[in-house]
Write a protein that holds these residues in place. Structure first.
Motif, mmCIF file in Angstrom:
data_model
loop_
_atom_site.group_PDB
_atom_site.id
_atom_site.type_symbol
_atom_site.label_atom_id
_atom_site.label_comp_id
_atom_site.label_asym_id
_atom_site.label_seq_id
_atom_site.Cartn_x
_atom_site.Cartn_y
_atom_site.Cartn_z
ATOM 1 N N GLN A 129 -74.572 -29.408 8.419
ATOM 2 C CA GLN A 129 -74.259 -29.777 7.040
ATOM 3 C C GLN A 129 -75.256 -30.795 6.485
ATOM 4 O O GLN A 129 -75.631 -30.726 5.314
ATOM 5 C CB GLN A 129 -72.827 -30.299 6.949
ATOM 6 C CG GLN A 129 -71.802 -29.202 7.159
ATOM 7 C CD GLN A 129 -70.382 -29.716 7.232
ATOM 8 O OE1 GLN A 129 -70.129 -30.837 7.661
ATOM 9 N NE2 GLN A 129 -69.434 -28.880 6.823
ATOM 10 N N TYR B 133 -78.406 -31.038 7.461
ATOM 11 C CA TYR B 133 -79.610 -30.228 7.243
ATOM 12 C C TYR B 133 -79.496 -29.511 5.889
ATOM 13 O O TYR B 133 -80.434 -29.500 5.098
ATOM 14 C CB TYR B 133 -79.757 -29.219 8.387
ATOM 15 C CG TYR B 133 -80.945 -28.293 8.259
ATOM 16 C CD1 TYR B 133 -82.094 -28.532 8.999
ATOM 17 C CD2 TYR B 133 -80.927 -27.177 7.431
ATOM 18 C CE1 TYR B 133 -83.193 -27.684 8.910
ATOM 19 C CE2 TYR B 133 -82.008 -26.333 7.326
ATOM 20 C CZ TYR B 133 -83.136 -26.585 8.064
ATOM 21 O OH TYR B 133 -84.223 -25.747 7.972
ATOM 22 N N ARG B 134 -78.330 -28.914 5.635
ATOM 23 C CA ARG B 134 -78.131 -28.170 4.384
ATOM 24 C C ARG B 134 -78.240 -29.082 3.163
ATOM 25 O O ARG B 134 -78.799 -28.703 2.140
ATOM 26 C CB ARG B 134 -76.771 -27.488 4.392
ATOM 27 C CG ARG B 134 -76.542 -26.649 3.156
ATOM 28 C CD ARG B 134 -75.260 -25.833 3.278
ATOM 29 N NE ARG B 134 -75.060 -25.061 2.071
ATOM 30 C CZ ARG B 134 -74.146 -25.348 1.153
ATOM 31 N NH1 ARG B 134 -73.347 -26.403 1.297
ATOM 32 N NH2 ARG B 134 -74.014 -24.609 0.072
ATOM 33 N N GLN C 107 -80.206 -25.201 2.354
ATOM 34 C CA GLN C 107 -79.634 -24.027 3.023
ATOM 35 C C GLN C 107 -79.485 -24.337 4.508
ATOM 36 O O GLN C 107 -80.094 -25.275 5.014
ATOM 37 C CB GLN C 107 -80.531 -22.807 2.846
ATOM 38 C CG GLN C 107 -81.898 -22.974 3.478
ATOM 39 C CD GLN C 107 -82.821 -21.818 3.131
ATOM 40 O OE1 GLN C 107 -82.520 -21.014 2.253
ATOM 41 N NE2 GLN C 107 -83.939 -21.720 3.814
ATOM 42 N N TYR C 108 -78.656 -23.550 5.171
ATOM 43 C CA TYR C 108 -78.498 -23.745 6.611
ATOM 44 C C TYR C 108 -79.735 -23.219 7.336
ATOM 45 O O TYR C 108 -80.380 -22.290 6.853
ATOM 46 C CB TYR C 108 -77.253 -23.011 7.124
ATOM 47 C CG TYR C 108 -75.968 -23.670 6.701
ATOM 48 C CD1 TYR C 108 -75.612 -24.919 7.189
ATOM 49 C CD2 TYR C 108 -75.099 -23.045 5.809
ATOM 50 C CE1 TYR C 108 -74.435 -25.539 6.799
ATOM 51 C CE2 TYR C 108 -73.917 -23.651 5.421
ATOM 52 C CZ TYR C 108 -73.590 -24.896 5.915
ATOM 53 O OH TYR C 108 -72.428 -25.506 5.527
ATOM 54 N N VAL D 108 -75.996 -17.623 10.470
ATOM 55 C CA VAL D 108 -75.713 -17.942 9.073
ATOM 56 C C VAL D 108 -75.086 -16.706 8.444
ATOM 57 O O VAL D 108 -75.555 -15.586 8.635
ATOM 58 C CB VAL D 108 -77.014 -18.320 8.312
ATOM 59 C CG1 VAL D 108 -76.717 -18.585 6.851
ATOM 60 C CG2 VAL D 108 -77.662 -19.523 8.955
#
Length: 140
Positions: A55, A57-58, A63-64, A104
């Protein structure tokens, strides 16, 4: 004066060994059951830790990541947005020394699937063999 040496007879030793064996038979399974249960709790904790890193990182990149390894080293697609590493250590293996499953998927409730196959290393299962984490079967 004659001294006799006293010791245990073979029968007494066998009785003690049988009693110890019975005790080990009763206590051992309970102890090992707790060890297996703690592995499930460890997997749940690691999944939550990885979820927080994903999360974060996102939030930074938008984005994941396509792979969990991108939490530790920047993918070229992230450019200057990557502010990691997002984990203090390497990507952990699950408590059964297998890699976590990660994918993902926009249809997943979390936006991704992240799970361990449990003690048996196979999809699905019950109790200690059940998958642990955010699995595709949870969204069906």
């Amino acid at each position: 004066m004659k001294q006799t040496e006293r010791g245990f007879t073979m029968l007494e030793l066998l009785v003690v060994l049988v009693i110890l064996g019975l005790l080990a038979g009763l206590v051992g399974p309970q102890f090992f059951g707790r060890v297996d249960g703690s592995k499930v709790q460890t997997a749940e904790t690691q999944v939550k830790m990885l979820k927080m890193a994903l999360q974060t990182y996102r939030l930074d990149v938008g984005q994941y990541p396509s792979e969990l390894t991108h939490l530790a080293s920047a993918p070229s697609s992230a450019g200057s947005l990557w502010r990691g590493p997002y984990l203090d250590d390497v990507i952990p293996l699950d408590p059964w020394n297998k890699s976590y499953q990660y994918r993902v998927d926009a249809n997943a409730p979390q936006g991704f699937y992240l799970y361990s196959h449990g003690a048996d290393g196979k999809e699905g299962g019950d109790e200690l063999n059940a998958d642990v984490g955010y699995t595709p079967s949870q969204s069906e």
